[in-house]
Design an enzyme around this catalytic site. Sequence first.
Site, PDB file in Angstrom:
ATOM      1  N   HIS A 243      -9.879   0.819   4.717  1.00  0.00           N
ATOM      2  CA  HIS A 243      -8.670   0.988   5.273  1.00  0.00           C
ATOM      3  C   HIS A 243      -9.256   2.004   6.560  1.00  0.00           C
ATOM      4  CE1 HIS A 243      -4.497   1.984   5.860  1.00  0.00           C
ATOM      5  NE2 HIS A 243      -4.444   0.851   5.105  1.00  0.00           N
TER       6      HIS A 243
ATOM      7  N   GLY B 228       1.917   1.857  10.751  1.00  0.00           N
ATOM      8  CA  GLY B 228       2.904   2.955  11.503  1.00  0.00           C
ATOM      9  C   GLY B 228       3.377   3.507  12.291  1.00  0.00           C
TER      10      GLY B 228
ATOM     11  N   SER C  23       2.609  -2.262  10.529  1.00  0.00           N
ATOM     12  CA  SER C  23       3.965  -2.538  10.835  1.00  0.00           C
ATOM     13  C   SER C  23       4.643  -3.850  10.417  1.00  0.00           C
ATOM     14  CB  SER C  23       4.378  -2.321  12.067  1.00  0.00           C
ATOM     15  OG  SER C  23       3.997  -0.973  12.493  1.00  0.00           O
TER      16      SER C  23
ATOM     17  N   GLU D 260      -7.318   4.354   7.567  1.00  0.00           N
ATOM     18  CA  GLU D 260      -7.152   6.030   6.821  1.00  0.00           C
ATOM     19  C   GLU D 260      -8.113   6.535   6.533  1.00  0.00           C
ATOM     20  OE1 GLU D 260      -2.614   5.205   5.230  1.00  0.00           O
ATOM     21  OE2 GLU D 260      -2.480   4.629   7.523  1.00  0.00           O
TER      22      GLU D 260
ATOM     23  N   GLU E 298      -6.126  -5.413  10.431  1.00  0.00           N
ATOM     24  CA  GLU E 298      -4.821  -4.716  10.401  1.00  0.00           C
ATOM     25  C   GLU E 298      -5.637  -3.864  11.856  1.00  0.00           C
ATOM     26  OE1 GLU E 298      -2.964  -3.362   6.685  1.00  0.00           O
ATOM     27  OE2 GLU E 298      -4.559  -1.942   6.956  1.00  0.00           O
TER      28      GLU E 298
ATOM     29  N   ASN F 233       0.927  -0.669  -0.149  1.00  0.00           N
ATOM     30  CA  ASN F 233      -0.100   0.399  -0.321  1.00  0.00           C
ATOM     31  C   ASN F 233       1.017   1.547  -0.263  1.00  0.00           C
ATOM     32  OD1 ASN F 233      -1.404   1.729   0.606  1.00  0.00           O
ATOM     33  ND2 ASN F 233      -2.301   0.819   2.403  1.00  0.00           N
TER      34      ASN F 233
ATOM     35  N   LYS G  42      -0.424   4.500  -0.595  1.00  0.00           N
ATOM     36  CA  LYS G  42      -0.278   5.587  -0.044  1.00  0.00           C
ATOM     37  C   LYS G  42       0.165   7.060  -0.591  1.00  0.00           C
ATOM     38  CE  LYS G  42      -0.714   2.980   3.964  1.00  0.00           C
ATOM     39  NZ  LYS G  42      -0.524   3.363   6.049  1.00  0.00           N
TER      40      LYS G  42
HETATM   41  P1  PGA Z   1       2.557   0.196   7.578  1.00  0.00           P
HETATM   42  O1  PGA Z   1       0.782   0.239   6.858  1.00  0.00           O
HETATM   43  O2  PGA Z   1       3.256  -0.801   7.099  1.00  0.00           O
HETATM   44  O3  PGA Z   1       3.358   1.299   7.621  1.00  0.00           O
HETATM   45  O4  PGA Z   1       2.013  -0.112   9.515  1.00  0.00           O
HETATM   46  C1  PGA Z   1       0.153  -0.391   6.792  1.00  0.00           C
HETATM   47  C2  PGA Z   1      -0.703   0.054   6.464  1.00  0.00           C
HETATM   48  O5  PGA Z   1      -1.985   0.661   6.812  1.00  0.00           O
HETATM   49  O6  PGA Z   1      -1.721  -0.733   5.205  1.00  0.00           O
END
Ligand code: PGA
Length: 247
Positions: A91, A167, A205, A93, A161, A6, A8
């Site tokens: 997601h 993150g 992460s 976000e 997730e 991803n 982003k």
């Molecule tokens: P990350 O993001 O690996 O940076 O924690 C995962 C995601 O948001 O899908």
Amino acid sequence: MIIAGNWKMHLTRAEAGALARDLAARKVAAGVRRLVFPADPLLDTVRSAIEGTDIGLGGQNCHEAMEGAHTGDVSPAMLVDSGCSWVLLGHSERRLGHGESDAVIAARVKAAQEAGLRVILCVGETATERNSGHAEKRIREQLEGSLPERAQADRLAVAYEPVWAIGSGQTATGDDISAMHGLCRRTLGDIDPALAACPILYGGSVKPDNAAAIFATAVDGVLVGGVSLDAEGFHAICRIAADFGLA
Ligand code: PGA
């Protein structure tokens, strides 16, 4: 094993093209399915760079309408037209940053699948929900609410997730991942027995250092954010996945 990146809201077209070409030049074991999810303006560049390889392309979100007066949105048909065969939906976000409800996400899953896209439906509890003992309830609610009636099992994967792991550098323990995956699988089966065998990924992460511990929990893959912007790191995760998938 699905290894999904991803990307982003990162990368210029030049950077995205270089990253995609780097990934395309690396070979992975037959049991590993690589997917990349660039921002919409990068789709065409990435599509050209991965053409003829095993890497699948997806969008990071889509609207539930096929076209119309929806400023700032893209439709499932536009993603298909841009070479996508996948889309991420729900997601955290989007859920938390843009107020997308379970009902909106369910409508998007339906529209995306009808347009021929495969969906990675993301679910995850916040730290507050986990600390107050509501993680299981929250995940069950999200799955029940974010799946349309008669969701197409062959076009669905779920990514668990935990919001607090995204993150943050913090990862769920193997026991937590196993417990939440079991819950996701049981809930999918309760919603519709046909959904019980859908791939269930873990995200939050994920990096080369913790990938082996995560794959040891019998996940069907991972959704990788930060590390997916680094070809070497993403490839290292694919190699570790191959060791588990083929063992
Ligand atoms: P990350 O993001 O690996 O940076 O924690 C995962 C995601 O948001 O899908």
